[in-house]
Design an enzyme around this catalytic site. Sequence first.
Site, PDB file in Angstrom:
ATOM      1  N   SER A   1       0.810  -1.220   0.000  1.00 20.53           N
ATOM      2  CA  SER A   1       0.000   0.000   0.000  1.00 20.53           C
ATOM      3  C   SER A   1       0.841   1.266   0.000  1.00 20.53           C
ATOM      4  O   SER A   1       0.302   2.379   0.058  1.00 20.53           O
ATOM      5  CB  SER A   1      -0.937   0.000   1.211  1.00 20.53           C
ATOM      6  OG  SER A   1      -1.771  -1.123   1.144  1.00 20.53           O
TER       7      SER A   1
ATOM      8  N   ASP B   1       0.059  -5.626   3.544  1.00 17.37           N
ATOM      9  CA  ASP B   1       0.533  -4.389   4.176  1.00 17.37           C
ATOM     10  C   ASP B   1      -0.142  -4.280   5.524  1.00 17.37           C
ATOM     11  O   ASP B   1      -1.168  -4.926   5.760  1.00 17.37           O
ATOM     12  CB  ASP B   1       0.196  -3.159   3.292  1.00 17.37           C
ATOM     13  CG  ASP B   1       1.084  -1.949   3.586  1.00 17.37           C
ATOM     14  OD1 ASP B   1       1.041  -1.445   4.727  1.00 17.37           O
ATOM     15  OD2 ASP B   1       1.816  -1.514   2.687  1.00 17.37           O
TER      16      ASP B   1
ATOM     17  N   ARG C   1      20.712   5.767   4.105  1.00 14.27           N
ATOM     18  CA  ARG C   1      19.895   4.544   4.091  1.00 14.27           C
ATOM     19  C   ARG C   1      20.108   3.760   5.384  1.00 14.27           C
ATOM     20  O   ARG C   1      19.188   3.106   5.890  1.00 14.27           O
ATOM     21  CB  ARG C   1      20.232   3.699   2.859  1.00 14.27           C
ATOM     22  CG  ARG C   1      19.803   4.354   1.532  1.00 14.27           C
ATOM     23  CD  ARG C   1      20.201   3.462   0.371  1.00 14.27           C
ATOM     24  NE  ARG C   1      19.868   4.014  -0.944  1.00 14.27           N
ATOM     25  CZ  ARG C   1      20.624   4.893  -1.587  1.00 14.27           C
ATOM     26  NH1 ARG C   1      21.740   5.361  -1.042  1.00 14.27           N
ATOM     27  NH2 ARG C   1      20.281   5.318  -2.789  1.00 14.27           N
TER      28      ARG C   1
ATOM     29  N   ASP D   1      19.442   1.231  -9.829  1.00 13.20           N
ATOM     30  CA  ASP D   1      20.759   1.787 -10.156  1.00 13.20           C
ATOM     31  C   ASP D   1      21.077   1.557 -11.639  1.00 13.20           C
ATOM     32  O   ASP D   1      21.639   2.429 -12.315  1.00 13.20           O
ATOM     33  CB  ASP D   1      21.838   1.140  -9.274  1.00 13.20           C
ATOM     34  CG  ASP D   1      21.543   1.355  -7.795  1.00 13.20           C
ATOM     35  OD1 ASP D   1      21.248   2.498  -7.416  1.00 13.20           O
ATOM     36  OD2 ASP D   1      21.592   0.377  -7.031  1.00 13.20           O
TER      37      ASP D   1
ATOM     38  N   ARG E   1      18.790   3.867 -13.736  1.00 14.24           N
ATOM     39  CA  ARG E   1      19.284   5.252 -13.721  1.00 14.24           C
ATOM     40  C   ARG E   1      20.517   5.401 -14.601  1.00 14.24           C
ATOM     41  O   ARG E   1      20.622   6.372 -15.375  1.00 14.24           O
ATOM     42  CB  ARG E   1      19.644   5.647 -12.283  1.00 14.24           C
ATOM     43  CG  ARG E   1      18.444   5.890 -11.415  1.00 14.24           C
ATOM     44  CD  ARG E   1      18.836   5.968  -9.953  1.00 14.24           C
ATOM     45  NE  ARG E   1      17.728   6.444  -9.143  1.00 14.24           N
ATOM     46  CZ  ARG E   1      17.591   6.196  -7.854  1.00 14.24           C
ATOM     47  NH1 ARG E   1      18.504   5.463  -7.204  1.00 14.24           N
ATOM     48  NH2 ARG E   1      16.558   6.670  -7.190  1.00 14.24           N
TER      49      ARG E   1
ATOM     50  N   HIS F   1      23.852  -1.291  -2.773  1.00 12.11           N
ATOM     51  CA  HIS F   1      22.883  -0.227  -3.068  1.00 12.11           C
ATOM     52  C   HIS F   1      22.936   0.870  -2.018  1.00 12.11           C
ATOM     53  O   HIS F   1      21.986   1.075  -1.262  1.00 12.11           O
ATOM     54  CB  HIS F   1      21.468  -0.806  -3.185  1.00 12.11           C
ATOM     55  CG  HIS F   1      20.438   0.248  -3.453  1.00 12.11           C
ATOM     56  ND1 HIS F   1      20.376   0.939  -4.646  1.00 12.11           N
ATOM     57  CD2 HIS F   1      19.467   0.777  -2.666  1.00 12.11           C
ATOM     58  CE1 HIS F   1      19.413   1.826  -4.579  1.00 12.11           C
ATOM     59  NE2 HIS F   1      18.835   1.754  -3.385  1.00 12.11           N
TER      60      HIS F   1
ATOM     61  N   MET G   1      11.191   3.405  -8.915  1.00 14.80           N
ATOM     62  CA  MET G   1      11.482   2.137  -8.216  1.00 14.80           C
ATOM     63  C   MET G   1      10.448   1.079  -8.567  1.00 14.80           C
ATOM     64  O   MET G   1      10.786  -0.100  -8.731  1.00 14.80           O
ATOM     65  CB  MET G   1      11.524   2.373  -6.705  1.00 14.80           C
ATOM     66  CG  MET G   1      11.849   1.119  -5.918  1.00 14.80           C
ATOM     67  SD  MET G   1      13.453   0.411  -6.350  1.00 14.80           S
ATOM     68  CE  MET G   1      12.996  -1.193  -6.945  1.00 14.80           C
TER      69      MET G   1
HETATM   70  P1  NAD Z   1       6.232   4.127   2.046  1.00 17.61           P
HETATM   71  O1  NAD Z   1       6.300   4.610   3.454  1.00 17.61           O
HETATM   72  O2  NAD Z   1       5.505   4.945   1.053  1.00 17.61           O
HETATM   73  O3  NAD Z   1       5.593   2.669   2.011  1.00 17.61           O
HETATM   74  C1  NAD Z   1       6.012   1.659   2.859  1.00 17.61           C
HETATM   75  C2  NAD Z   1       4.850   0.721   3.111  1.00 17.61           C
HETATM   76  O4  NAD Z   1       5.321  -0.308   3.979  1.00 17.61           O
HETATM   77  C3  NAD Z   1       3.654   1.391   3.796  1.00 17.61           C
HETATM   78  O5  NAD Z   1       2.462   1.127   3.086  1.00 17.61           O
HETATM   79  C4  NAD Z   1       3.625   0.763   5.180  1.00 17.61           C
HETATM   80  O6  NAD Z   1       2.338   0.618   5.707  1.00 17.61           O
HETATM   81  C5  NAD Z   1       4.260  -0.588   4.867  1.00 17.61           C
HETATM   82  N1  NAD Z   1       4.763  -1.252   6.063  1.00 17.61           N
HETATM   83  C6  NAD Z   1       5.417  -0.729   7.123  1.00 17.61           C
HETATM   84  N2  NAD Z   1       5.667  -1.682   8.028  1.00 17.61           N
HETATM   85  C7  NAD Z   1       5.169  -2.834   7.525  1.00 17.61           C
HETATM   86  C8  NAD Z   1       5.116  -4.164   7.991  1.00 17.61           C
HETATM   87  N3  NAD Z   1       5.602  -4.518   9.175  1.00 17.61           N
HETATM   88  N4  NAD Z   1       4.540  -5.086   7.206  1.00 17.61           N
HETATM   89  C9  NAD Z   1       4.032  -4.740   5.992  1.00 17.61           C
HETATM   90  N5  NAD Z   1       4.045  -3.503   5.510  1.00 17.61           N
HETATM   91  C10 NAD Z   1       4.609  -2.554   6.260  1.00 17.61           C
HETATM   92  O7  NAD Z   1       7.745   3.865   1.584  1.00 17.61           O
HETATM   93  P2  NAD Z   1       8.279   3.615   0.082  1.00 17.61           P
HETATM   94  O8  NAD Z   1       8.618   4.904  -0.539  1.00 17.61           O
HETATM   95  O9  NAD Z   1       7.345   2.685  -0.603  1.00 17.61           O
HETATM   96  O10 NAD Z   1       9.676   2.857   0.395  1.00 17.61           O
HETATM   97  C11 NAD Z   1       9.699   1.579   0.955  1.00 17.61           C
HETATM   98  C12 NAD Z   1      11.125   1.100   1.165  1.00 17.61           C
HETATM   99  O11 NAD Z   1      11.807   0.941  -0.086  1.00 17.61           O
HETATM  100  C13 NAD Z   1      11.998   2.071   1.971  1.00 17.61           C
HETATM  101  O12 NAD Z   1      12.776   1.345   2.903  1.00 17.61           O
HETATM  102  C14 NAD Z   1      12.891   2.712   0.917  1.00 17.61           C
HETATM  103  O13 NAD Z   1      14.103   3.179   1.434  1.00 17.61           O
HETATM  104  C15 NAD Z   1      13.091   1.533  -0.019  1.00 17.61           C
HETATM  105  N6  NAD Z   1      13.542   1.872  -1.378  1.00 17.61           N
HETATM  106  C16 NAD Z   1      14.466   1.047  -1.965  1.00 17.61           C
HETATM  107  C17 NAD Z   1      14.893   1.280  -3.252  1.00 17.61           C
HETATM  108  C18 NAD Z   1      15.888   0.363  -3.917  1.00 17.61           C
HETATM  109  O14 NAD Z   1      16.443   0.729  -4.942  1.00 17.61           O
HETATM  110  N7  NAD Z   1      16.118  -0.828  -3.426  1.00 17.61           N
HETATM  111  C19 NAD Z   1      14.386   2.377  -3.965  1.00 17.61           C
HETATM  112  C20 NAD Z   1      13.454   3.203  -3.353  1.00 17.61           C
HETATM  113  C21 NAD Z   1      13.035   2.943  -2.045  1.00 17.61           C
HETATM  114  C1  LMR Z   2      16.967   4.999  -4.085  1.00 19.73           C
HETATM  115  O1  LMR Z   2      18.084   4.695  -4.521  1.00 19.73           O
HETATM  116  O2  LMR Z   2      16.227   5.822  -4.649  1.00 19.73           O
HETATM  117  C2  LMR Z   2      16.457   4.321  -2.844  1.00 19.73           C
HETATM  118  O3  LMR Z   2      17.452   3.549  -2.250  1.00 19.73           O
HETATM  119  C3  LMR Z   2      15.801   5.258  -1.882  1.00 19.73           C
HETATM  120  C4  LMR Z   2      16.773   6.182  -1.197  1.00 19.73           C
HETATM  121  O4  LMR Z   2      16.709   6.292   0.028  1.00 19.73           O
HETATM  122  O5  LMR Z   2      17.589   6.815  -1.878  1.00 19.73           O
END
Ligand code: NAD
Ligand code: LMR
Length: 340
Positions: A35, A59, A113, A176, A179, A203, A255
């Site tokens: 969500s 979620d 991060r 990555d 991008r 990452h 993402m």
């Molecule tokens: P967000 O806050 O918009 O969404 C996170 C969701 O996780 C929410 O809906 C929340 O309710 C849910 N959540 C929280 N705790 C939970 C649990 N215990 N069980 C199930 N769901 C749970 O955040 P976002 O922007 O979607 O980012 C999510 C994660 O992805 C972050 O940690 C962010 O840093 C990471 N991210 C990683 C990359 C990558 O390249 N790997 C890129 C962007 C973001």
């Molecule tokens: C990204 O690369 O966009 C994600 O890992 C989110 C962040 O915290 O930068």
Amino acid sequence: SRALKPVAAVAAQNGAKNFSTSSQRNFKVVVAGASGGIGQPLALLIKQNPLVTRLALYDIAPVTPGVAVDLSHMDTPAAVTGHKGPEELSAAIKDADVVVIPAGVPRKPGMTRDDLFNTNASIVRDMAASIAKNAPKAIVAIITNPVNSMVPIASEVLKKAGVYDPNRVLGVTTLDVVRAATFIGEINGVDPRTVQIPVIGGHSGVTIIPLLSQSQPAVKLTDQGKIEALTKRIQEAGTEVVKAKAGGGSATLSMAHAGARLTGSVLRGLNGESNVIECAYVKSSLTEATYFANPLVLGKNGVEKNLGYGKLNAYEQGLLKAAIPELLKNIKTGEDFAKK
Ligand code: NAD
Ligand code: LMR
């Protein structure tokens, strides 16, 4: 179109390809954290994948069953179910082929991060425990940050449960690669989809190592200063988005695109397609770091072959040297947490 038989007519109307379904397996995909900013558009994109027949959204957010109802009205094959809160986690994960995890908090300006570790570590630990119980053969793709530490946590939890297969646990570094291809496409004046560029390491910051010397087509930059500036931009692209969103979170839409691409590639591998190649952060013996990202062949059991990272130039060797201590630290943080 009046001359078409009904099924073909429907397929044509829906823009579907005329593919044979005889050899196609049916797959269940779970989005855990469905969500959120990433989860919703990721689920939207995965719902469009014809290899998916079941899509389970998990979620803790109250809106989750509603997100599932909303997506379920899309005219694509996947049946969508919504699961809200820990008591519904098992049902969501049960018999999954792929579990994609974007659950957890994102960065705000000024944060690294690693600052997300304390909140996100237990979320990923609990997901991994449920996967061990309910879908021990699933391919697990972890988006949650810090990815460098979350993959070791999930791996240790699966190991403790006696179901760990290093070929089935991936840290998602596709953004990555996406991008790097985008920025190179802009520089070269070509469609970014035609750019192939390995991004290795991990990452976060210095652990993100784009191998610009291996770009195909070659990057049209001769000046070493410009190569270094492009490298830095790729390493800091996540922070570029965090700053631009000014407290409203980090990358979500790009993402979701990257996560759907990785999920699609995992599914193509599971479905028996050959030569499916993606970079991801996996258990590794290539370097001193016991987890490392680089190009992999994905197959019927997850990672089929680790393709290594080829030849690095002197600048890239320096980047790798700088990344290793950081990776070692991140991996230890994850493993120490899982052992507690
Ligand atoms: P967000 O806050 O918009 O969404 C996170 C969701 O996780 C929410 O809906 C929340 O309710 C849910 N959540 C929280 N705790 C939970 C649990 N215990 N069980 C199930 N769901 C749970 O955040 P976002 O922007 O979607 O980012 C999510 C994660 O992805 C972050 O940690 C962010 O840093 C990471 N991210 C990683 C990359 C990558 O390249 N790997 C890129 C962007 C973001
Ligand atoms: C990204 O690369 O966009 C994600 O890992 C989110 C962040 O915290 O930068």
